[in-house]
Enzyme design. Structure first.
Site, PDB file in Angstrom:
ATOM      1  N   GLU A 253      -6.915   7.095  -4.701  1.00  0.00           N
ATOM      2  CA  GLU A 253      -8.159   7.199  -3.926  1.00  0.00           C
ATOM      3  C   GLU A 253      -8.261   5.904  -3.141  1.00  0.00           C
ATOM      4  OE1 GLU A 253      -9.984   9.618  -3.478  1.00  0.00           O
ATOM      5  OE2 GLU A 253      -9.482  10.930  -5.151  1.00  0.00           O
TER       6      GLU A 253
ATOM      7  N   LYS B 100      -6.727  -1.293 -16.262  1.00  0.00           N
ATOM      8  CA  LYS B 100      -6.775  -2.636 -15.668  1.00  0.00           C
ATOM      9  C   LYS B 100      -7.920  -2.608 -14.672  1.00  0.00           C
ATOM     10  CE  LYS B 100      -5.749  -5.163 -12.579  1.00  0.00           C
ATOM     11  NZ  LYS B 100      -6.776  -5.881 -11.758  1.00  0.00           N
TER      12      LYS B 100
ATOM     13  N   GLU C 133     -10.543  -0.080   8.067  1.00  0.00           N
ATOM     14  CA  GLU C 133     -11.626  -0.136   7.082  1.00  0.00           C
ATOM     15  C   GLU C 133     -12.075  -1.590   6.906  1.00  0.00           C
ATOM     16  OE1 GLU C 133     -10.862   0.633   2.841  1.00  0.00           O
ATOM     17  OE2 GLU C 133     -12.650   1.902   2.848  1.00  0.00           O
TER      18      GLU C 133
ATOM     19  N   CYS D  12     -16.012   3.432  -0.455  1.00  0.00           N
ATOM     20  CA  CYS D  12     -14.960   4.127   0.294  1.00  0.00           C
ATOM     21  C   CYS D  12     -15.593   5.252   1.105  1.00  0.00           C
ATOM     22  CB  CYS D  12     -13.869   4.627  -0.622  1.00  0.00           C
ATOM     23  SG  CYS D  12     -14.479   5.591  -1.983  1.00  0.00           S
TER      24      CYS D  12
HETATM   25  C1  UN1 Z   1     -16.443   4.859  -3.929  1.00  0.00           C
HETATM   26  O1  UN1 Z   1     -16.954   4.261  -3.001  1.00  0.00           O
HETATM   27  O2  UN1 Z   1     -15.342   4.460  -4.407  1.00  0.00           O
HETATM   28  O3  UN1 Z   1     -20.424   9.442  -2.970  1.00  0.00           O
HETATM   29  C2  UN1 Z   1     -17.030   6.047  -4.613  1.00  0.00           C
HETATM   30  C3  UN1 Z   1     -20.539   8.251  -3.227  1.00  0.00           C
HETATM   31  C4  UN1 Z   1     -20.456   7.786  -4.654  1.00  0.00           C
HETATM   32  C5  UN1 Z   1     -19.053   7.436  -5.028  1.00  0.00           C
HETATM   33  C6  UN1 Z   1     -18.403   6.399  -4.150  1.00  0.00           C
HETATM   34  N1  UN1 Z   1     -20.979   8.834  -5.510  1.00  0.00           N
HETATM   35  O4  UN1 Z   1     -20.667   7.408  -2.353  1.00  0.00           O
END
Ligand code: UN1
Length: 494
Positions: free
Chosen positions: A247, A173, A382, A281
Site C-alpha cells: 500500500e 517492524k 506525493e 495516503c
Molecule cells: C492511510 O493514509 O494510510 O480513509 C490510510 C482514510 C483512513 C485510512 C488512511 N480511513 O483516510
C-alpha cells in the site's frame, strides 16, 4: 525512559545496545523515550519465535482465534483515551483523529473476529462420478509487517487482525516515528491472550525492515509506506519469491462540477486536504474545479483554509497538527519552493509557523497553489503534507482526464448534483476508491482498500479481500469411487 522489543511474549532489549529517540513533533523538547535500534540478530529471534508458534496457533479453531481478537478490540476500546494521547504525542495529529484511528482498529478487530466464522471456501461439482471437490483457505506462516507512522494503530490493525484470524504468526517492524503506539498494541494483544510468539514487535529503521524482508522463514511481507521503499521491497520479494502486498503513495484528486453543493464540497476538500496535516495516503492533493465555479470556490476555500487553527494535537482547539519530523518539514517546504519556481500561483500559506510555542514543533501553514498544470512536479509527486494543487477543467471529460493524469490511483472524489456525472465518474476515474459527494478520506474497515498504478501491486486490504493477502488456497479432491478415475481422459467427448 527505555522501551523494548516484544519477542516470544517477553519485553527484550536489542541485541546490540543501540537505541533511537522518539520525539514529539509538536515540541521537540519533549522526548517520549528511547526505542531499540534492532538488527538482523533481533529479527532472527523474533522470526524464530513466530515460526515456532505457527504450528499450534494455526491449528486452533479459527472462531477461537476470533474470540481473542474480539477481546483485543474490547481492550482497545477500554484504553482508547489513554492510547489516543500517546499517539498524538508521538505523531502529532489531533486527539479527535487519533481516537478515530483507534476506532478503525476496533472495527477491524470485530470484523476480523466475525470473519473467523466464515472464511468461506468453495465446493464445486466434480466432472467425475463419486468424487467431490472443495477448497479452503490456509494460513501462510510467518508474516512480516512493515508500516508507516501516520496511522500508527489503524493501518497495522488492517494487517495484524486478519493475519491472526487466518492463523498466521507475525513479526511487525513499526515505523520509528510511532513506536510507542506499537508497544501498546503488543500490550493489548498480550492481555487479550494471544499466545507467546504469535505476535512480535521489533523496532528499528530500514536495517531492521530489510532484515525482516530477507529472512528465509518470513513467507510474506505486507507493507504500507512510500512508493520508493515499496518498490525496493517488491524487488527483493520477487528475487526471494515471497508474497508481497504493497500500500503505497497517492495523489488523490477531487473534482467539483458546477452543479455541486459548494458548501458540502468545501467541507470535504478542507478535511481531505488538511486532515492529518495532509499526511494520509488518501489525502486530497489535487483539486479540479469546473470552470464556472473555479474562482468562487477558490475564494471560499482560501478563506476557510487560512482560518484553520494550527497547533499541538493535544490542544482540543487544534484543527491541524504538525508534520511528523524535520526531514518531512524540509521536504514539504522544498515542494512549495518547487511549485513557485514552476509557475504555480501560491494563493495561501507556504510558510513554516514559528509564533510562540509553535517554534518548537514542525508546523506549516495550510498551503494552496492555483493554476497548477499536469506537467508540474507538485501535480505529479506525493508531497505528504498540507499542500493542495488546484487546476481548472473546461468540461466533465476534461476533469476526468485531469484526474487520471497521475502516476498514482488510490482515492478520488467527485462533487456533483447529477446522476450522469456521478455514474460516469464511478466508471471512468482510474483509482481503487471513488467517493461521490464525500472527501477522499474515510475508508471503512469492512470494504476493500487499495489502489492501482504506483499505489499498489494488486492487493486490497480491508473487508473480505484482505484474506486473499493473508491466505493461500488449498484445493482438495476426494475420490470415493474406489477405482482410478482419470480427469480429462475418462471424460473426453467422442
Ligand atoms: C492511510 O493514509 O494510510 O480513509 C490510510 C482514510 C483512513 C485510512 C488512511 N480511513 O483516510
Amino acid at each position: 525512559m527505555r522501551f523494548l522489543n516484544y519477542i516470544a511474549g517477553q519485553w527484550v532489549p536489542p541485541h546490540h545496545d543501540r537505541w533511537f529517540a522518539n520525539i514529539n513533533p509538536a515540541d521537540t523538547r519533549d522526548e517520549i523515550g528511547q526505542f531499540p535500534l534492532s538488527d538482523a540478530a533481533d529479527l532472527e529471534r523474533a522470526v524464530r519465535a513466530a515460526a515456532d508458534a505457527f504450528g499450534q496457533w494455526s491449528r486452533i479453531p479459527a472462531p477461537q482465534r476470533g474470540e481473542l481478537i474480539r477481546r483485543a478490540g474490547d481492550i482497545f476500546h477500554r484504553r482508547k483515551e489513554e492510547l489516543a494521547a500517546i499517539m498524538t504525542r508521538e505523531m502529532g495529529k489531533p486527539l479527535f483523529e487519533t481516537r478515530g484511528d483507534i476506532q478503525e482498529a476496533i472495527d477491524t478487530a470485530y470484523y476480523s473476529a466475525t470473519e473467523t466464522r466464515r472464511l468461506f471456501g468453495h465446493t464445486t461439482p466434480s466432472e467425475l462420478p463419486n468424487k467431490m471437490n472443495l477448497s479452503f483457505r490456509m494460513p501462510i506462516g510467518v508474516c512480516g509487517i512493515i508500516t508507516a507512522w501516520n496511522f500508527p494503530i489503524a493501518v497495522p490493525s488492517w494487517k495484524i487482525f486478519p493475519a491472526l484470524a487466518a492463523g498466521n504468526t507475525i513479526v511487525w517492524k513499526p515505523s520509528d516515528d510511532a513506536p510507542h503506539s506499537a508497544n501498546i498494541f503488543a500490550e493489548i494483544l498480550q492481555e487479550a491472550g494471544i499466545p507467546s510468539g504469535v505476535f512480535n514487535v521489533v523496532h528499528g529503521n530500514a536495517e531492521a525492515g530489510s532484515a525482516l524482508v530477507e529472512h528465509p522463514s518470513v513467507r510474506l511481507i505486507a507493507f504500507t509506506g512510500s512508493t520508493a521503499t515499496g518498490k525496493q521491497i517488491a524487488q527483493r520479494c520477487g528475487a526471494l519469491n515471497k508474497k508481497v502486498s504493497l500500500e503505497m503513495g497517492g495523489k488523490n484528486a477531487v473534482i467539483i462540477m458546477d452543479d455541486a453543493n459548494l458548501e458540502l464540497a468545501l467541507d470535504g476538500v478542507l478535511w481531505g486536504a488538511f486532515g492529518t496535516t495532509g499526511q494520509r495516503c488518501t489525502a486530497t492533493s489535487r483539486l479540479i474545479l469546473h470552470a464556472p465555479i473555479h474562482d468562487r470556490f477558490l475564494e471560499m476555500l482560501t478563506e476557510r483554509a487560512s482560518k484553520l487553527r494550527i497547533g499541538p494535537g493535544l490542544d482540543p482547539a487544534t484543527q491541524m497538527g504538525p508534520v511528523i519530523n524535520q526531514r518531512q518539514l524540509e521536504k514539504i517546504l522544498g515542494y512549495i519552493a518547487i511549485g513557485t519556481a514552476e509557475g504555480a500561483r501560491l494563493i495561501t500559506g507556504g510558510n513554516r509557523l514559528t509564533r510562540g510555542e509553535l517554534e518548537h514543533g514542525f508546523f506549516l501553514e495550510p498551503t494552496i497553489f492555483a493554476d497548477v498544470t499536469p506537467t508540474m512536479r507538485i501535480w505529479r509527486e506525493e508531497i505528504f503534507g498540507p499542500v493542495l494543487s488546484v487546476t481548472r477543467a473546461d468540461s466533465f471529460e476534461h476533469a476526468i482526464a485531469l484526474a487520471n493524469d497521475s502516476d498514482y490511483g488510490l482515492s478520488s472524489a467527485i462533487y456533483t448534483g447529477s446522476v450522469e456525472y456521478a455514474f460516469a465518474a464511478m466508471r471512468d476515474i482510474e483509482a481503487g476508491i471513488t467517493y461521490i459527494n464525500a472527501p477522499t478520506i474515510g475508508a471503512e474497515a469492512h470494504m476493500p482498500f487499495g489502489g492501482i498504478k504506483n499505489t499498489g501491486n494488486g492487493h486490497r486490504e480491508g473487508g473480505w479481500t484482505v484474506f486473499d493477502i493473508f491466505t493461500e488456497w488449498k484445493t482438495v479432491y476426494v475420490d470415493f469411487s474406489g477405482r482410478l478415475q482419470r480427469a480429462q481422459i475418462d471424460t473426453q467427448s467422442a
